[in-house]
Design a protein around this motif. Structure first.
Motif, PDB file in Angstrom:
ATOM      1  N   ARG A  59      14.494   1.188  -7.611  1.00 11.81           N
ATOM      2  CA  ARG A  59      15.407   0.491  -6.705  1.00 11.81           C
ATOM      3  C   ARG A  59      14.666  -0.712  -6.156  1.00 11.81           C
ATOM      4  N   THR A  60      15.401  -1.688  -5.677  1.00 12.60           N
ATOM      5  CA  THR A  60      14.738  -2.851  -5.095  1.00 12.60           C
ATOM      6  C   THR A  60      14.079  -2.433  -3.795  1.00 12.60           C
ATOM      7  N   ALA A  61      12.890  -3.003  -3.536  1.00 16.30           N
ATOM      8  CA  ALA A  61      12.141  -2.647  -2.335  1.00 16.30           C
ATOM      9  C   ALA A  61      11.937  -3.846  -1.421  1.00 16.30           C
ATOM     10  N   GLY A  62      12.203  -5.037  -1.900  1.00 14.55           N
ATOM     11  CA  GLY A  62      12.024  -6.233  -1.081  1.00 14.55           C
ATOM     12  C   GLY A  62      11.489  -7.388  -1.906  1.00 14.55           C
ATOM     13  N   TRP A  63      10.700  -8.231  -1.238  1.00 14.58           N
ATOM     14  CA  TRP A  63      10.147  -9.429  -1.866  1.00 14.58           C
ATOM     15  C   TRP A  63       8.672  -9.545  -1.536  1.00 14.58           C
ATOM     16  N   ALA A  64       7.940 -10.226  -2.389  1.00 10.50           N
ATOM     17  CA  ALA A  64       6.519 -10.494  -2.168  1.00 10.50           C
ATOM     18  C   ALA A  64       6.166 -11.812  -2.833  1.00 10.50           C
ATOM     19  N   CYS A  65       4.991 -12.314  -2.533  1.00 12.05           N
ATOM     20  CA  CYS A  65       4.480 -13.490  -3.232  1.00 12.05           C
ATOM     21  C   CYS A  65       3.889 -13.035  -4.561  1.00 12.05           C
ATOM     22  N   SER A  66       4.212 -13.733  -5.612  1.00 15.61           N
ATOM     23  CA  SER A  66       3.745 -13.357  -6.938  1.00 15.61           C
ATOM     24  C   SER A  66       2.245 -13.562  -7.095  1.00 15.61           C
ATOM     25  N   ASP A  67       1.602 -12.634  -7.817  1.00 20.16           N
ATOM     26  CA  ASP A  67       0.201 -12.772  -8.174  1.00 20.16           C
ATOM     27  C   ASP A  67       0.030 -13.489  -9.503  1.00 20.16           C
ATOM     28  N   ARG A  68       1.124 -13.736 -10.207  1.00 14.80           N
ATOM     29  CA  ARG A  68       1.047 -14.398 -11.513  1.00 14.80           C
ATOM     30  C   ARG A  68       0.467 -15.798 -11.301  1.00 14.80           C
ATOM     31  N   PRO A  69      -0.595 -16.140 -12.038  1.00 12.53           N
ATOM     32  CA  PRO A  69      -1.254 -17.434 -11.825  1.00 12.53           C
ATOM     33  C   PRO A  69      -0.326 -18.636 -11.985  1.00 12.53           C
ATOM     34  N   THR A  70       0.639 -18.557 -12.871  1.00  9.40           N
ATOM     35  CA  THR A  70       1.525 -19.701 -13.105  1.00  9.40           C
ATOM     36  C   THR A  70       2.693 -19.767 -12.134  1.00  9.40           C
ATOM     37  N   ALA A  71       2.839 -18.779 -11.259  1.00  9.35           N
ATOM     38  CA  ALA A  71       3.989 -18.741 -10.354  1.00  9.35           C
ATOM     39  C   ALA A  71       3.717 -19.432  -9.024  1.00  9.35           C
ATOM     40  N   HIS A  72       2.473 -19.766  -8.747  1.00 14.46           N
ATOM     41  CA  HIS A  72       2.100 -20.478  -7.531  1.00 14.46           C
ATOM     42  C   HIS A  72       2.589 -19.762  -6.267  1.00 14.46           C
ATOM     43  N   GLY A  82       8.225 -16.387  -4.539  1.00 12.10           N
ATOM     44  CA  GLY A  82       8.770 -15.078  -4.216  1.00 12.10           C
ATOM     45  C   GLY A  82       9.247 -14.329  -5.448  1.00 12.10           C
ATOM     46  N   VAL A  83       8.929 -13.046  -5.492  1.00 11.80           N
ATOM     47  CA  VAL A  83       9.381 -12.179  -6.579  1.00 11.80           C
ATOM     48  C   VAL A  83       9.897 -10.873  -5.991  1.00 11.80           C
ATOM     49  N   ARG A  84      10.762 -10.235  -6.725  1.00 12.47           N
ATOM     50  CA  ARG A  84      11.325  -8.950  -6.322  1.00 12.47           C
ATOM     51  C   ARG A  84      10.252  -7.874  -6.415  1.00 12.47           C
ATOM     52  N   THR A  85      10.243  -6.955  -5.461  1.00 10.96           N
ATOM     53  CA  THR A  85       9.395  -5.770  -5.560  1.00 10.96           C
ATOM     54  C   THR A  85      10.289  -4.573  -5.823  1.00 10.96           C
ATOM     55  N   TRP A  86       9.707  -3.563  -6.441  1.00 11.48           N
ATOM     56  CA  TRP A  86      10.445  -2.385  -6.876  1.00 11.48           C
ATOM     57  C   TRP A  86       9.734  -1.130  -6.415  1.00 11.48           C
ATOM     58  N   ARG A  87      10.489  -0.049  -6.281  1.00 10.30           N
ATOM     59  CA  ARG A  87       9.924   1.250  -5.939  1.00 10.30           C
ATOM     60  C   ARG A  87      10.672   2.306  -6.729  1.00 10.30           C
ATOM     61  N   GLY A  88       9.938   3.291  -7.208  1.00 11.40           N
ATOM     62  CA  GLY A  88      10.563   4.389  -7.924  1.00 11.40           C
ATOM     63  C   GLY A  88      11.475   5.191  -7.012  1.00 11.40           C
ATOM     64  N   THR A  89      12.575   5.669  -7.550  1.00  5.86           N
ATOM     65  CA  THR A  89      13.520   6.473  -6.781  1.00  5.86           C
ATOM     66  C   THR A  89      13.018   7.910  -6.649  1.00  5.86           C
ATOM     67  N   ALA A  90      13.661   8.662  -5.769  1.00  3.99           N
ATOM     68  CA  ALA A  90      13.326  10.090  -5.636  1.00  3.99           C
ATOM     69  C   ALA A  90      13.568  10.819  -6.946  1.00  3.99           C
ATOM     70  N   ALA A  91      14.616  10.423  -7.652  1.00  3.55           N
ATOM     71  CA  ALA A  91      14.907  11.043  -8.942  1.00  3.55           C
ATOM     72  C   ALA A  91      13.802  10.742  -9.948  1.00  3.55           C
ATOM     73  N   ALA A  92      13.252   9.532  -9.927  1.00  3.00           N
ATOM     74  CA  ALA A  92      12.153   9.178 -10.848  1.00  3.00           C
ATOM     75  C   ALA A  92      10.906   9.980 -10.494  1.00  3.00           C
TER      76      ALA A  92
END
Length: 117
Positions: A84-97, A100-110
């Motif tokens: 499920r979506t968990a929010g936003w963070a700054c990307s660590d990808r070197p080319t992304a400068h 903002g990127v989406r963050t994710w978290r595993g569900t209880a079912a996962a």
């Protein structure tokens, strides 16, 4: 013709430099089969993550169309009930400068290993 290698001042030969280029899969289905179990494993931990963080730490190949296939992977995982979506963070990808990127978290079912299709 080979490229000459300049020895260091002490006479040793330096280790070859590794390039920043990542492997790229040629086939979408083969790429999906490679990365799917890794993302299921990460989702089962319940921690918050970004796609790049997982791909980089696990040295996963880029898909044939990186600009679109990473997002498609996360949509499939979300639709299957693994993340499920968990929010936003700054990307660590070197080319992304640090954009903002989406963050994710595993569900209880996962976490319980019973995500539904």
């Amino acid at each position: 013709m080979s490229t000459p290698i300049q020895p260091a001042l002490d006479g040793s030969i330096p280790a070859p430099k590794t390039t920043a280029a990542r492997r790229r899969a040629e086939d979408y289905e083969a790429w999906l089969a490679e990365v799917w179990p890794v993302f299921l494993e990460v989702a089962a931990t319940g921690r918050t993550f970004t796609c790049y963080e997982v791909a980089h730490s696990r040295d996963l190949a880029d898909p044939p169309d990186p600009a679109h296939h990473w997002g498609r992977l996360m949509t499939l995982l979300k639709d299957e009930g693994y993340v499920r979506t968990a929010g936003w963070a700054c990307s660590d990808r070197p080319t992304a400068h640090h954009s903002g990127v989406r963050t994710w978290r595993g569900t209880a079912a996962a976490r319980a290993g019973r995500a539904a299709a």
